[in-house]
Design a protein around this motif. Structure first.
Motif, mmCIF file in Angstrom:
data_model
loop_
_atom_site.group_PDB
_atom_site.id
_atom_site.type_symbol
_atom_site.label_atom_id
_atom_site.label_comp_id
_atom_site.label_asym_id
_atom_site.label_seq_id
_atom_site.Cartn_x
_atom_site.Cartn_y
_atom_site.Cartn_z
ATOM 1 N N GLY A 77 0.812 -1.204 0.000
ATOM 2 C CA GLY A 77 0.000 0.000 0.000
ATOM 3 C C GLY A 77 0.846 1.254 0.000
ATOM 4 N N LYS A 78 0.195 2.393 0.147
ATOM 5 C CA LYS A 78 0.886 3.675 0.087
ATOM 6 C C LYS A 78 1.598 4.001 1.383
ATOM 7 C CE LYS A 78 -2.184 5.812 -3.321
ATOM 8 N NZ LYS A 78 -3.129 6.922 -3.569
ATOM 9 N N VAL A 79 1.115 3.494 2.493
ATOM 10 C CA VAL A 79 1.688 3.830 3.792
ATOM 11 C C VAL A 79 2.531 2.668 4.290
ATOM 12 C CG1 VAL A 79 1.235 4.502 6.179
ATOM 13 C CG2 VAL A 79 -0.251 5.312 4.336
ATOM 14 N N ALA A 80 3.851 2.821 4.200
ATOM 15 C CA ALA A 80 4.738 1.735 4.614
ATOM 16 C C ALA A 80 4.582 1.440 6.092
ATOM 17 C CB ALA A 80 6.186 2.095 4.301
ATOM 18 N N GLY A 81 4.168 2.429 6.860
ATOM 19 C CA GLY A 81 4.017 2.205 8.287
ATOM 20 C C GLY A 81 2.850 1.311 8.638
ATOM 21 N N ALA A 82 2.099 0.870 7.651
ATOM 22 C CA ALA A 82 1.005 -0.053 7.915
ATOM 23 C C ALA A 82 1.472 -1.501 7.849
ATOM 24 C CB ALA A 82 -0.122 0.168 6.914
ATOM 25 N N ASN A 83 2.725 -1.710 7.515
ATOM 26 C CA ASN A 83 3.213 -3.077 7.306
ATOM 27 C C ASN A 83 4.154 -3.499 8.413
ATOM 28 O OD1 ASN A 83 2.793 -1.751 4.403
ATOM 29 N ND2 ASN A 83 2.216 -3.887 4.382
ATOM 30 N N VAL A 84 4.067 -4.762 8.750
ATOM 31 C CA VAL A 84 4.793 -5.323 9.878
ATOM 32 C C VAL A 84 6.269 -5.481 9.551
ATOM 33 C CG1 VAL A 84 5.010 -7.386 11.304
ATOM 34 C CG2 VAL A 84 2.742 -6.498 10.699
ATOM 35 N N LEU A 85 7.103 -5.147 10.513
ATOM 36 C CA LEU A 85 8.543 -5.298 10.350
ATOM 37 C C LEU A 85 9.024 -6.627 10.913
ATOM 38 C CD1 LEU A 85 9.956 -1.794 11.382
ATOM 39 C CD2 LEU A 85 9.161 -2.570 9.156
ATOM 40 N N THR A 86 9.967 -7.242 10.194
ATOM 41 C CA THR A 86 10.707 -8.389 10.694
ATOM 42 C C THR A 86 12.125 -7.922 10.956
ATOM 43 O OG1 THR A 86 9.370 -9.936 9.408
ATOM 44 C CG2 THR A 86 11.490 -10.717 10.221
ATOM 45 N N PHE A 87 12.583 -8.097 12.191
ATOM 46 C CA PHE A 87 13.898 -7.595 12.588
ATOM 47 C C PHE A 87 14.946 -8.692 12.574
ATOM 48 C CE2 PHE A 87 13.386 -3.264 14.162
ATOM 49 C CZ PHE A 87 12.008 -3.151 14.281
ATOM 50 N N GLY A 88 16.194 -8.267 12.329
ATOM 51 C CA GLY A 88 17.329 -9.142 12.549
ATOM 52 C C GLY A 88 17.691 -9.153 14.025
ATOM 53 N N ALA A 89 18.680 -9.974 14.368
ATOM 54 C CA ALA A 89 19.059 -10.161 15.773
ATOM 55 C C ALA A 89 19.859 -8.993 16.330
ATOM 56 C CB ALA A 89 19.850 -11.456 15.933
ATOM 57 N N GLY A 90 20.345 -8.107 15.468
ATOM 58 C CA GLY A 90 21.052 -6.917 15.930
ATOM 59 C C GLY A 90 22.559 -7.047 15.854
ATOM 60 N N SER A 91 23.203 -5.889 15.738
ATOM 61 C CA SER A 91 24.671 -5.798 15.758
ATOM 62 C C SER A 91 25.040 -4.774 16.818
ATOM 63 C CB SER A 91 25.201 -5.341 14.395
ATOM 64 O OG SER A 91 24.909 -6.263 13.381
#
Lengths: 117, 112
Positions: A98-112
């Motif tokens: 959609g037009k609003v990226a903030g409507a989509n769920v994020l998948t995160f990495g484990a971090g650095s």
């Protein structure tokens, strides 16, 4: 599926050194993001990419550079490390239709976890 | 710019008790998401709320989106040690090109 993979997990840098944090995802997500999380704080957006060849600044881009040559990879480069860049860096991805990226769920990495001395 | 604030910043809870954490935005949100980050871990998506006044439950967790779509709450009943972690709310932020803007989080500590 490995999801979002970040390397390295830990790194200590001296002031003025350069390094690249690697991020790769195997979910065919179009959007990718880099966030930093300072101790005891929330997440701040550094850079993001809406697809291969396209990147844009987030809230705190100074001192960083990114590139997106492929859908899968989104490396974050620190050119002249400073103590203020000591933080945990999270790469994330999402599939945005959609037009609003903030409507989509994020998948995160484990971090650095990066420490600059 | 748009800000997302969470209160309280810290929550010390006795095991078995209930508590609520709150998320407030300076602007109306099209949706709000909640993430949980275990100590030393990375944020993991919990839930997304889209409709005004929406209420969703996940076992002992109840999420609510305000009628004006500017605030949200997370209520946990009968807190367990597995609930330890930081709970973040996030919504589209204009300062970030409508990408997710995260609140500062509520750090939950459980006393056995």
């Amino acid at each position: 599926n490995a999801g979002v993979t970040q390397t390295p997990k830990f790194r200590i840098l001296k002031i003025g050194q350069s390094m690249t944090l690697q991020c790769t995802q195997d979910m065919n997500h179009n959007y990718m993001y880099w966030y930093r999380q300072d101790p005891g704080m929330g997440l701040k957006l550094i850079y993001y990419s809406v697809g291969a060849g396209i990147t844009d600044k987030g809230e705190v881009p100074n001192g960083y550079n990114v590139s997106r040559s492929t859908t899968e990879d989104f490396p974050l480069r620190l050119e002249l490390a400073a103590p203020s860049q000591t933080s945990v860096y999270f790469c994330a991805s999402s599939f945005v239709t959609g037009k609003v990226a903030g409507a989509n769920v994020l998948t995160f990495g484990a971090g650095s976890r990066l420490t600059v001395l | 710019g748009q800000q997302v604030m969470q209160i309280p910043q810290y929550q010390h809870v006795q095991e078995g008790e209930d508590f609520t954490t709150y998320c407030n935005s300076s602007t109306t949100l099209s949706n709000i998401q909640w993430y949980k980050q275990r100590p030393g871990g990375h944020p993991v998506f919990l839930i997304q709320l889209v409709k005004s006044g929406e209420v969703k439950k996940q076992k002992r967790l109840t999420f609510q989106f305000g009628e004006a779509k500017k605030n949200s709450s997370l209520h946990i009943t009968a807190t367990q040690t597995t609930d330890v972690g930081t709970y973040f709310c996030a919504g589209p932020g204009k300062a970030a090109g409508n990408k997710l803007t995260f609140g500062g989080g509520t750090r939950v500590l459980v006393k056995p």
